[in-house]
Design a protein around this motif. Structure first.
Motif, PDB file in Angstrom:
ATOM      1  N   GLN A  44       0.917  -1.281   0.091  1.00 37.18           N
ATOM      2  CA  GLN A  44       0.055   0.025  -0.029  1.00 37.18           C
ATOM      3  C   GLN A  44       0.830   1.286  -0.031  1.00 37.18           C
ATOM      4  OE1 GLN A  44      -2.824   0.036   3.280  1.00 37.18           O
ATOM      5  NE2 GLN A  44      -4.685  -0.007   2.107  1.00 37.18           N
ATOM      6  N   THR A  45       0.273   2.241  -0.572  1.00 38.63           N
ATOM      7  CA  THR A  45       1.039   3.654  -0.716  1.00 38.63           C
ATOM      8  C   THR A  45       0.434   4.389   0.282  1.00 38.63           C
ATOM      9  OG1 THR A  45       1.644   3.344  -3.159  1.00 38.63           O
ATOM     10  CG2 THR A  45       1.442   5.455  -2.176  1.00 38.63           C
ATOM     11  N   ASN A  46       0.785   5.178   1.202  1.00 36.00           N
ATOM     12  CA  ASN A  46       0.301   5.802   2.204  1.00 36.00           C
ATOM     13  C   ASN A  46       0.635   7.200   1.697  1.00 36.00           C
ATOM     14  OD1 ASN A  46      -0.138   3.793   4.037  1.00 36.00           O
ATOM     15  ND2 ASN A  46       2.131   4.102   5.072  1.00 36.00           N
ATOM     16  N   ILE A  47      -0.779   7.951   1.564  1.00 36.71           N
ATOM     17  CA  ILE A  47      -0.936   9.228   1.276  1.00 36.71           C
ATOM     18  C   ILE A  47      -1.450  10.218   2.246  1.00 36.71           C
ATOM     19  CG2 ILE A  47      -1.728  10.649  -0.876  1.00 36.71           C
ATOM     20  CD1 ILE A  47      -1.994   8.071  -2.365  1.00 36.71           C
ATOM     21  N   LEU A  48      -0.559  11.203   2.544  1.00 36.12           N
ATOM     22  CA  LEU A  48      -1.319  12.249   3.463  1.00 36.12           C
ATOM     23  C   LEU A  48      -1.700  13.440   2.787  1.00 36.12           C
ATOM     24  CD1 LEU A  48      -1.412  13.105   6.573  1.00 36.12           C
ATOM     25  CD2 LEU A  48       0.799  14.065   6.074  1.00 36.12           C
ATOM     26  N   TYR A  49      -2.937  13.837   3.286  1.00 36.91           N
ATOM     27  CA  TYR A  49      -3.642  14.947   2.523  1.00 36.91           C
ATOM     28  C   TYR A  49      -3.829  15.843   3.573  1.00 36.91           C
ATOM     29  CZ  TYR A  49      -7.134  18.309   1.068  1.00 36.91           C
ATOM     30  OH  TYR A  49      -7.638  19.230   0.486  1.00 36.91           O
ATOM     31  N   ILE A  50      -3.381  17.259   3.580  1.00 32.09           N
ATOM     32  CA  ILE A  50      -3.517  17.970   4.596  1.00 32.09           C
ATOM     33  C   ILE A  50      -4.313  19.465   3.805  1.00 32.09           C
ATOM     34  CG2 ILE A  50      -2.651  19.720   6.110  1.00 32.09           C
ATOM     35  CD1 ILE A  50      -0.145  18.014   5.713  1.00 32.09           C
ATOM     36  N   GLY A  51      -5.583  19.864   4.333  1.00 34.58           N
ATOM     37  CA  GLY A  51      -6.340  20.874   3.451  1.00 34.58           C
ATOM     38  C   GLY A  51      -6.939  21.496   4.571  1.00 34.58           C
ATOM     39  N   ARG A  52      -7.633  22.724   4.452  1.00 34.45           N
ATOM     40  CA  ARG A  52      -8.244  23.371   5.552  1.00 34.45           C
ATOM     41  C   ARG A  52      -9.878  23.552   5.501  1.00 34.45           C
ATOM     42  NH1 ARG A  52      -3.861  23.073   7.630  1.00 34.45           N
ATOM     43  NH2 ARG A  52      -2.442  24.798   7.547  1.00 34.45           N
ATOM     44  N   ASP A  53     -10.362  22.817   4.341  1.00 31.07           N
ATOM     45  CA  ASP A  53     -11.906  22.780   4.334  1.00 31.07           C
ATOM     46  C   ASP A  53     -12.334  21.377   4.562  1.00 31.07           C
ATOM     47  OD1 ASP A  53     -14.541  22.144   3.040  1.00 31.07           O
ATOM     48  OD2 ASP A  53     -13.999  23.993   1.818  1.00 31.07           O
ATOM     49  N   PRO A  54     -13.032  21.216   5.857  1.00 29.61           N
ATOM     50  CA  PRO A  54     -13.212  19.821   6.098  1.00 29.61           C
ATOM     51  C   PRO A  54     -14.328  19.009   5.363  1.00 29.61           C
ATOM     52  CG  PRO A  54     -13.895  21.927   7.851  1.00 29.61           C
ATOM     53  CD  PRO A  54     -13.478  22.221   6.581  1.00 29.61           C
ATOM     54  N   GLU A  55     -15.223  19.695   4.302  1.00 29.55           N
ATOM     55  CA  GLU A  55     -15.891  19.079   3.477  1.00 29.55           C
ATOM     56  C   GLU A  55     -15.095  18.409   2.329  1.00 29.55           C
ATOM     57  OE1 GLU A  55     -19.135  21.433   2.128  1.00 29.55           O
ATOM     58  OE2 GLU A  55     -19.962  21.824   3.965  1.00 29.55           O
ATOM     59  N   ILE A  56     -13.911  19.028   1.618  1.00 31.64           N
ATOM     60  CA  ILE A  56     -13.241  18.766   0.938  1.00 31.64           C
ATOM     61  C   ILE A  56     -12.414  17.633   1.385  1.00 31.64           C
ATOM     62  CG2 ILE A  56     -11.156  19.260  -0.622  1.00 31.64           C
ATOM     63  CD1 ILE A  56     -12.589  22.003  -0.945  1.00 31.64           C
ATOM     64  N   THR A  57     -11.767  17.826   2.659  1.00 32.62           N
ATOM     65  CA  THR A  57     -11.310  16.798   3.094  1.00 32.62           C
ATOM     66  C   THR A  57     -11.762  15.402   3.462  1.00 32.62           C
ATOM     67  OG1 THR A  57      -9.955  18.450   4.501  1.00 32.62           O
ATOM     68  CG2 THR A  57      -9.706  16.171   5.381  1.00 32.62           C
ATOM     69  N   VAL A  58     -13.035  15.284   3.846  1.00 31.59           N
ATOM     70  CA  VAL A  58     -13.901  14.297   3.747  1.00 31.59           C
ATOM     71  C   VAL A  58     -14.012  13.510   2.157  1.00 31.59           C
ATOM     72  CG1 VAL A  58     -16.373  13.197   4.086  1.00 31.59           C
ATOM     73  CG2 VAL A  58     -15.368  14.884   5.862  1.00 31.59           C
ATOM     74  N   VAL A  59     -13.968  14.455   1.411  1.00 31.43           N
ATOM     75  CA  VAL A  59     -14.000  13.990   0.041  1.00 31.43           C
ATOM     76  C   VAL A  59     -12.832  13.227  -0.497  1.00 31.43           C
ATOM     77  CG1 VAL A  59     -14.341  14.438  -2.414  1.00 31.43           C
ATOM     78  CG2 VAL A  59     -15.899  15.255  -0.852  1.00 31.43           C
ATOM     79  N   MET A  60     -11.619  13.765   0.007  1.00 33.58           N
ATOM     80  CA  MET A  60     -10.395  13.584  -0.298  1.00 33.58           C
ATOM     81  C   MET A  60     -10.114  12.026   0.359  1.00 33.58           C
ATOM     82  SD  MET A  60      -8.872  15.285  -2.567  1.00 33.58           S
ATOM     83  CE  MET A  60      -6.974  14.652  -2.175  1.00 33.58           C
ATOM     84  N   ASN A  61     -10.575  11.870   1.622  1.00 35.09           N
ATOM     85  CA  ASN A  61     -10.572  10.702   2.282  1.00 35.09           C
ATOM     86  C   ASN A  61     -11.222   9.691   1.734  1.00 35.09           C
ATOM     87  OD1 ASN A  61      -9.415   9.411   4.982  1.00 35.09           O
ATOM     88  ND2 ASN A  61     -11.927   9.109   5.200  1.00 35.09           N
ATOM     89  N   ARG A  62     -12.392   9.855   0.998  1.00 39.01           N
ATOM     90  CA  ARG A  62     -13.143   8.669   0.435  1.00 39.01           C
ATOM     91  C   ARG A  62     -12.368   8.631  -0.752  1.00 39.01           C
ATOM     92  NH1 ARG A  62     -16.329   9.585  -3.689  1.00 39.01           N
ATOM     93  NH2 ARG A  62     -16.838  12.035  -3.059  1.00 39.01           N
TER      94      ARG A  62
END
Length: 98
Positions: free
Chosen positions: A2-20
């Motif tokens: 597995q490739t571990n990808i860390l996403y950091i953003g300030r918008d909670p809604e976009i962060t949820v979408v990125m997680n999905r």
């Protein structure tokens, strides 16, 4: 593997979408956060292959954040991701992982 990808953003809604989106692919493990402290804590405990910096991070704080991330994850590639469809995201990630 597995490739571990860390996403950091300030918008909670976009962060949820990125997680999905990141966790929809079995070969990726997405770790998505809105705060630097949470993201940095994960970096100190897990191997990270790629770091995506999302929208809302100011220029000055981005520079400081990049320095901290590079110190904790010296082998991780750091790229900016400001949005677009899942196809664009896939392309950015595949290019970065080259």
């Amino acid at each position: 593997m597995q490739t571990n990808i860390l996403y950091i953003g300030r918008d909670p809604e976009i962060t949820v979408v990125m997680n999905r989106l990141l966790n929809a692919r079995p070969e990726w493990k997405g770790l998505c956060f809105c705060t630097d402290d949470e993201a940095l804590a994960v970096c100190s405990t897990q191997h990270i292959d790629l770091i995506l910096l999302g929208n809302g991070i100011e220029d000055e704080e981005e520079s400081q954040l990049r320095n901290k991330l590079q110190a904790l994850c010296p082998n991780a590639k750091i790229i900016q991701h400001y949005g677009g469809g899942s196809g664009l995201l896939y392309g950015e990630i595949m290019t970065a992982l080259g």
